[in-house]
Each structure stands twice: as C-alpha cells, then as structure tokens.
Design a protein around this motif. Structure first.
Motif, PDB file in Angstrom:
ATOM      1  N   HIS A   1       0.817  -1.214   0.000  1.00  0.00           N
ATOM      2  CA  HIS A   1       0.000   0.000   0.000  1.00  0.00           C
ATOM      3  C   HIS A   1       0.854   1.269   0.000  1.00  0.00           C
ATOM      4  O   HIS A   1       0.392   2.337   0.420  1.00  0.00           O
ATOM      5  N   SER A   2       2.086   1.145  -0.482  1.00  0.00           N
ATOM      6  CA  SER A   2       2.925   2.330  -0.619  1.00  0.00           C
ATOM      7  C   SER A   2       2.356   3.242  -1.698  1.00  0.00           C
ATOM      8  O   SER A   2       1.588   2.820  -2.566  1.00  0.00           O
ATOM      9  N   ASP A   3       2.744   4.504  -1.655  1.00  0.00           N
ATOM     10  CA  ASP A   3       2.276   5.449  -2.668  1.00  0.00           C
ATOM     11  C   ASP A   3       2.646   4.973  -4.067  1.00  0.00           C
ATOM     12  O   ASP A   3       1.842   5.057  -5.000  1.00  0.00           O
ATOM     13  N   PHE A   4       3.876   4.480  -4.230  1.00  0.00           N
ATOM     14  CA  PHE A   4       4.325   4.013  -5.544  1.00  0.00           C
ATOM     15  C   PHE A   4       3.472   2.852  -6.022  1.00  0.00           C
ATOM     16  O   PHE A   4       3.013   2.827  -7.172  1.00  0.00           O
ATOM     17  N   ASN A   5       3.254   1.881  -5.158  1.00  0.00           N
ATOM     18  CA  ASN A   5       2.516   0.698  -5.586  1.00  0.00           C
ATOM     19  C   ASN A   5       1.063   1.030  -5.903  1.00  0.00           C
ATOM     20  O   ASN A   5       0.502   0.566  -6.902  1.00  0.00           O
ATOM     21  N   LEU A   6       0.443   1.829  -5.075  1.00  0.00           N
ATOM     22  CA  LEU A   6      -0.956   2.192  -5.322  1.00  0.00           C
ATOM     23  C   LEU A   6      -1.103   2.998  -6.608  1.00  0.00           C
ATOM     24  O   LEU A   6      -2.120   2.885  -7.303  1.00  0.00           O
ATOM     25  N   ALA A   7      -0.077   3.792  -6.932  1.00  0.00           N
ATOM     26  CA  ALA A   7      -0.133   4.565  -8.173  1.00  0.00           C
ATOM     27  C   ALA A   7      -0.067   3.673  -9.402  1.00  0.00           C
ATOM     28  O   ALA A   7      -0.433   4.102 -10.503  1.00  0.00           O
ATOM     29  N   HIS A   8       0.415   2.423  -9.234  1.00  0.00           N
ATOM     30  CA  HIS A   8       0.565   1.503 -10.364  1.00  0.00           C
ATOM     31  C   HIS A   8      -0.358   0.293 -10.267  1.00  0.00           C
ATOM     32  O   HIS A   8      -0.245  -0.625 -11.078  1.00  0.00           O
ATOM     33  N   GLN A   9      -1.249   0.296  -9.302  1.00  0.00           N
ATOM     34  CA  GLN A   9      -2.150  -0.858  -9.141  1.00  0.00           C
ATOM     35  C   GLN A   9      -3.236  -0.876 -10.202  1.00  0.00           C
ATOM     36  O   GLN A   9      -3.582  -1.934 -10.736  1.00  0.00           O
ATOM     37  N   GLY A  10      -3.796   0.283 -10.501  1.00  0.00           N
ATOM     38  CA  GLY A  10      -4.877   0.332 -11.467  1.00  0.00           C
ATOM     39  C   GLY A  10      -6.035  -0.547 -11.035  1.00  0.00           C
ATOM     40  O   GLY A  10      -6.430  -0.560  -9.868  1.00  0.00           O
ATOM     41  N   GLN A  11      -6.575  -1.324 -11.984  1.00  0.00           N
ATOM     42  CA  GLN A  11      -7.720  -2.175 -11.712  1.00  0.00           C
ATOM     43  C   GLN A  11      -7.337  -3.555 -11.179  1.00  0.00           C
ATOM     44  O   GLN A  11      -8.199  -4.410 -10.987  1.00  0.00           O
ATOM     45  N   ALA A  12      -6.052  -3.768 -10.947  1.00  0.00           N
ATOM     46  CA  ALA A  12      -5.609  -5.088 -10.498  1.00  0.00           C
ATOM     47  C   ALA A  12      -6.094  -5.404  -9.093  1.00  0.00           C
ATOM     48  O   ALA A  12      -6.211  -4.519  -8.234  1.00  0.00           O
ATOM     49  N   ASP A  13      -6.349  -6.669  -8.860  1.00  0.00           N
ATOM     50  CA  ASP A  13      -6.648  -7.189  -7.526  1.00  0.00           C
ATOM     51  C   ASP A  13      -5.341  -7.285  -6.761  1.00  0.00           C
ATOM     52  O   ASP A  13      -4.373  -7.889  -7.243  1.00  0.00           O
ATOM     53  N   LEU A  14      -5.270  -6.695  -5.563  1.00  0.00           N
ATOM     54  CA  LEU A  14      -4.039  -6.658  -4.782  1.00  0.00           C
ATOM     55  C   LEU A  14      -4.052  -7.757  -3.737  1.00  0.00           C
ATOM     56  O   LEU A  14      -4.989  -7.872  -2.945  1.00  0.00           O
ATOM     57  N   ARG A  15      -2.974  -8.581  -3.726  1.00  0.00           N
ATOM     58  CA  ARG A  15      -2.844  -9.687  -2.772  1.00  0.00           C
ATOM     59  C   ARG A  15      -1.540  -9.530  -1.991  1.00  0.00           C
ATOM     60  O   ARG A  15      -0.483  -9.977  -2.417  1.00  0.00           O
ATOM     61  N   PRO A  16      -1.576  -8.885  -0.830  1.00  0.00           N
ATOM     62  CA  PRO A  16      -0.368  -8.755  -0.016  1.00  0.00           C
ATOM     63  C   PRO A  16       0.035 -10.102   0.587  1.00  0.00           C
ATOM     64  O   PRO A  16      -0.804 -10.961   0.844  1.00  0.00           O
ATOM     65  N   PHE A  17       1.337 -10.274   0.827  1.00  0.00           N
ATOM     66  CA  PHE A  17       1.817 -11.496   1.474  1.00  0.00           C
ATOM     67  C   PHE A  17       2.888 -11.150   2.489  1.00  0.00           C
ATOM     68  O   PHE A  17       3.506 -10.076   2.435  1.00  0.00           O
ATOM     69  N   ASP A  18       3.117 -12.094   3.416  1.00  0.00           N
ATOM     70  CA  ASP A  18       4.118 -11.905   4.464  1.00  0.00           C
ATOM     71  C   ASP A  18       5.309 -12.844   4.333  1.00  0.00           C
ATOM     72  O   ASP A  18       6.428 -12.468   4.641  1.00  0.00           O
ATOM     73  N   THR A  19       5.086 -14.081   3.926  1.00  0.00           N
ATOM     74  CA  THR A  19       6.132 -15.096   3.911  1.00  0.00           C
ATOM     75  C   THR A  19       6.238 -15.724   2.532  1.00  0.00           C
ATOM     76  O   THR A  19       5.372 -15.534   1.668  1.00  0.00           O
ATOM     77  N   GLN A  20       7.288 -16.500   2.336  1.00  0.00           N
ATOM     78  CA  GLN A  20       7.434 -17.225   1.077  1.00  0.00           C
ATOM     79  C   GLN A  20       6.268 -18.171   0.850  1.00  0.00           C
ATOM     80  O   GLN A  20       5.741 -18.270  -0.266  1.00  0.00           O
ATOM     81  N   GLU A  21       5.847 -18.854   1.887  1.00  0.00           N
ATOM     82  CA  GLU A  21       4.703 -19.755   1.750  1.00  0.00           C
ATOM     83  C   GLU A  21       3.462 -18.982   1.316  1.00  0.00           C
ATOM     84  O   GLU A  21       2.702 -19.426   0.440  1.00  0.00           O
ATOM     85  N   ASP A  22       3.242 -17.792   1.922  1.00  0.00           N
ATOM     86  CA  ASP A  22       2.103 -16.958   1.534  1.00  0.00           C
ATOM     87  C   ASP A  22       2.191 -16.556   0.065  1.00  0.00           C
ATOM     88  O   ASP A  22       1.181 -16.508  -0.643  1.00  0.00           O
ATOM     89  N   PHE A  23       3.403 -16.227  -0.380  1.00  0.00           N
ATOM     90  CA  PHE A  23       3.616 -15.771  -1.754  1.00  0.00           C
ATOM     91  C   PHE A  23       3.152 -16.826  -2.754  1.00  0.00           C
ATOM     92  O   PHE A  23       2.316 -16.556  -3.630  1.00  0.00           O
ATOM     93  N   PHE A  24       3.680 -18.035  -2.618  1.00  0.00           N
ATOM     94  CA  PHE A  24       3.335 -19.077  -3.571  1.00  0.00           C
ATOM     95  C   PHE A  24       1.888 -19.549  -3.392  1.00  0.00           C
ATOM     96  O   PHE A  24       1.212 -19.891  -4.368  1.00  0.00           O
ATOM     97  N   GLN A  25       1.415 -19.535  -2.173  1.00  0.00           N
ATOM     98  CA  GLN A  25       0.030 -19.941  -1.927  1.00  0.00           C
ATOM     99  C   GLN A  25      -0.942 -18.958  -2.579  1.00  0.00           C
ATOM    100  O   GLN A  25      -1.962 -19.363  -3.169  1.00  0.00           O
ATOM    101  N   ALA A  26      -0.643 -17.658  -2.499  1.00  0.00           N
ATOM    102  CA  ALA A  26      -1.514 -16.658  -3.110  1.00  0.00           C
ATOM    103  C   ALA A  26      -1.569 -16.829  -4.620  1.00  0.00           C
ATOM    104  O   ALA A  26      -2.648 -16.763  -5.233  1.00  0.00           O
ATOM    105  N   ILE A  27      -0.414 -17.050  -5.237  1.00  0.00           N
ATOM    106  CA  ILE A  27      -0.392 -17.231  -6.691  1.00  0.00           C
ATOM    107  C   ILE A  27      -1.156 -18.488  -7.086  1.00  0.00           C
ATOM    108  O   ILE A  27      -1.962 -18.478  -8.037  1.00  0.00           O
ATOM    109  N   ALA A  28      -0.942 -19.583  -6.353  1.00  0.00           N
ATOM    110  CA  ALA A  28      -1.646 -20.827  -6.666  1.00  0.00           C
ATOM    111  C   ALA A  28      -3.152 -20.645  -6.537  1.00  0.00           C
ATOM    112  O   ALA A  28      -3.929 -21.130  -7.381  1.00  0.00           O
TER     113      ALA A  28
END
Length: 384
Positions: free
Chosen positions: A162-189
């Motif tokens: 939710h940084s200013d830079f990221n929000l400025a480039h999010q557009g219509q995309a669905d945003l999925r924040p993650f905390d750990t490596q497991e969260d990262f791959f789990q979110a993509i899957a």
C-alpha cells in the motif's frame, strides 16, 4: 559493458510480448523474439514472477532444481535498478517514457529530492500521499492492468503493498499482499486455480535483493535463500499443473559486490562537492550530478583528473541521445531528472554522499551500473 538492448533483448521487449499477447496493444517497443506474442496469446493465464536482484551471473553459480529453464538472457534498463526496472514491469515502458530514473530523484515540480519507491523526501518525513501529493498524477503513468484486456492480480509484499508508488501503479488489479514465502506461492496458486477466463498475475519477490545488499550477492546467505525460494517455486508448479498457465520468471537487475576500498565518499572530495547544486541523485553506481552555474568547467576538470580511474563522465544529454534510457518519445521531464552530468562507475566502485541525519552504511552488494553482472537478467519459462 552491455548497454540496454531496447531493440530486441531487454525486459522492456519482454513486456511488449506480454502486453500484446494479453490484448493490451503495442507498447512502442518490439516484442521479444525469445517469447513471441503468439506464444503468450495461447495461454489462458500468464504469471510474471520478478525476483529482485536475480542476475544471470548469480544464477550460473546455483545448483538449479526448478522446472524453469533459462530461455534467454535479457538486459535490464538503465540504470539497472529497481525503481527504473519495476516501473517498466508495471507500465510496459522504458525509463525514456516513464521518467523514473533511480532510487533518488530530483522532482523539480516538487522542489525536492525523493526516495522514489518509499515516496519520501531524501531528508526524511512523511510519504507523499500524507503530504497531499497525488502520486498517480505526479507519475502520470497508465498502470499495466488498465491496458490489458484480461483480469489482473498483483502479489506484493505486505510492507510495500500500500505504498504510494505501488498504489499509483495498481490500477484495476486485484491486490494480494503477502508476508512469507509460503504466503507468496500460496496466493499465486489460489489465484490461478480460482480464475475463470484469461488472467495476468504479477508476483514480486524482494528478499534476494535485500540479502545481496547486506551480505553480498554470491555468499552463502544469498545462495541458501534462492535454493529455498526455488524449492517453493517447484511446489507452485506442482499445485497449478494442468491450469493452462504460462509462467515467466525474470528480474529487474543483477548484482556485483563492492568493498570499503572501492567506495568513494563525496565529503572526501570537497572540490567536487562545491560544484554541485543538489545532492547526488540516482544510484551509488550511476550518479546524476546537478552542477552550479559557472562551475561546469571546474566540475569536468576535477572528475577527469581525480576520478577518471573510477568513473566515466557523460553529459546527461549524450546518454539520452544514445538511447541509454530507451527509444522513441522522451518523457517531458527526463532531462531534468538526470542532471547535467552522469558519473557511471567503473569496475565495482561506488560513489556516495550523505545528508545530515542519514545513517551511514557500507553495502556489500550493489547494482545500477553497466557491468555484465548488473545488466544481464534471465528469462525462464515453464508451462503448467
């Protein structure tokens, strides 16, 4: 010294392939021959994984286990750094068009030098949004998700999601924040397996970059981290098998290691410092120098005599003319964002200055320059 190959072999050309293959139309750059538009268009879902700091030289020294294999080597953009390259991933444009030229940038319209990605003045303070600045209007970018004719998701570390830079480039995309490596791959899957219709997923992994800065790009910490990450990637490929997904992995830049005896400090060069109207901008490997009126001759003379063994001196306009930042139309503020001169550091030298109150530190891994290790990034592809 590999300059960016914007004509057919850079990450910008990779984005042209992805954008056109996903219905977003031409970007102004030729699609990447190693990943044709027609190939991208075959797949229901496309996942772009960006591993911050994963250079080809680092990858060549790893004991690879992943199902992804290197299809090509690409060049990064100039400078080879996250602020310029990630903006290329999020817009499909080169720095020549998107106008973000490094970690520290002088924004004349704000009268300040900013750390672009956190969106704060270099001297500290609140992010731009809290100061009443609309970053989307400041950057003036069309987010990639607003160009594509498919649903989009962004899988981003929670601390910057939710940084200013990221929000400025999010557009219509669905945003999925993650905390750990497991969260990262789990979110993509989860996104891939739940998706209906065509979808583009952008996944950004930051930790190899952090480790490389702190502990070196080729040490046991970086190697161990990437081995664990790649094992997680193999798990992702198993979980999404049969979904008709194209997995594309690349990076924003690579790394080299530096050392204290390869670090030039501006406060040890008072003649040079006296010539400058602003703090150094850009990167420790590529410094944008804003020179005081009437001091150009003294600046050039000092750099050539005292720093000639450590840095190449370029008038900034010459770098724009030779296409270092991209091809085609030029961002209206590009010239004022790259200073009067650019110091491109040789070998593994860096140039640093410090503002009052800044914490002084000595990085081990660095990037931004034009060495093979910094500029060459992999293109790896797999189908699930």
């Amino acid at each position: 010294m590999p300059w960016p190959d914007y004509r057919s072999g850079s990450i910008v050309n990779l984005m042209a392939s992805l954008v056109e293959g996903l219905g977003g139309g031409p970007t102004g750059y030729v699609p990447l021959p190693a990943l044709p538009v027609a190939e991208v268009a075959e797949y229901r879902q496309v996942v772009l994984l960006v591993v911050d700091g994963l250079g080809c030289e680092f990858l060549a020294h790893q004991d690879r286990r992943s199902g992804l294999r290197e299809r090509a080597q690409l060049t990064s953009v100039f400078p080879s750094t996250t602020a310029t390259a990630v903006t290329a991933f999020l817009t499909g444009l080169a720095p020549q068009q998107h106008g973000l030229t490094g970690w520290h940038m002088y924004f004349r319209e704000l009268g300040a030098v900013l750390a672009v990605l956190p969106g704060i003045p270099r001297y500290g303070g609140v992010p731009l949004r809290q100061a009443g600045v609309d970053c989307a209007r400041l950057f003036g970018h069309v987010p990639l998700s607003d160009r594509l004719k498919v649903a989009c998701s962004m899988v981003i570390p929670r601390r910057i999601a939710h940084s200013d830079f990221n929000l400025a480039h999010q557009g219509q995309a669905d945003l999925r924040p993650f905390d750990t490596q497991e969260d990262f791959f789990q979110a993509i899957a989860w996104i891939v397996r739940q998706g209906h219709g065509r979808r583009f997923v952008y996944g950004y992994w930051p930790d190899l970059d952090r480790i490389s800065h702190e502990a070196g790009a080729y040490g046991p910490e970086a190697r161990g981290h990437f081995a664990a990450w790649e094992a997680g990637l193999d798990g992702l490929l198993r979980r999404i098998k049969g979904t008709g997904t194209l997995i594309v992995l690349t990076a924003d830049h690579g790394f080299i290691d530096t050392a204290p005896d390869r670090t030039l400090l501006l406060d040890q060069h008072p003649v040079l410092a006296e010539c400058l109207a602003l703090p150094l901008c850009g990167e420790a490997r590529v410094a944008y120098c804003y020179v005081r009126p009437g001091r150009q001759e003294a600046f050039e003379s000092y750099v050539l005599s005292a720093l000639g063994a450590y840095a190449e001196l370029w008038p900034s306009g010459q770098l724009i003319e030779r296409g270092a930042f991209g091809l085609g139309p030029v961002h209206p503020r590009l010239a004022e964002r790259v200073g009067d001169y650019v110091l491109v550091m040789k070998d593994n030298y860096i140039l640093k200055d410090w503002l009052p109150g800044e914490r002084r530190f000595q990085p081990i891994g660095v990037h931004g320059g034009l060495s093979e290790a910094e500029m060459r990034v992999p293109l790896m592809v797999a189908v699930a």
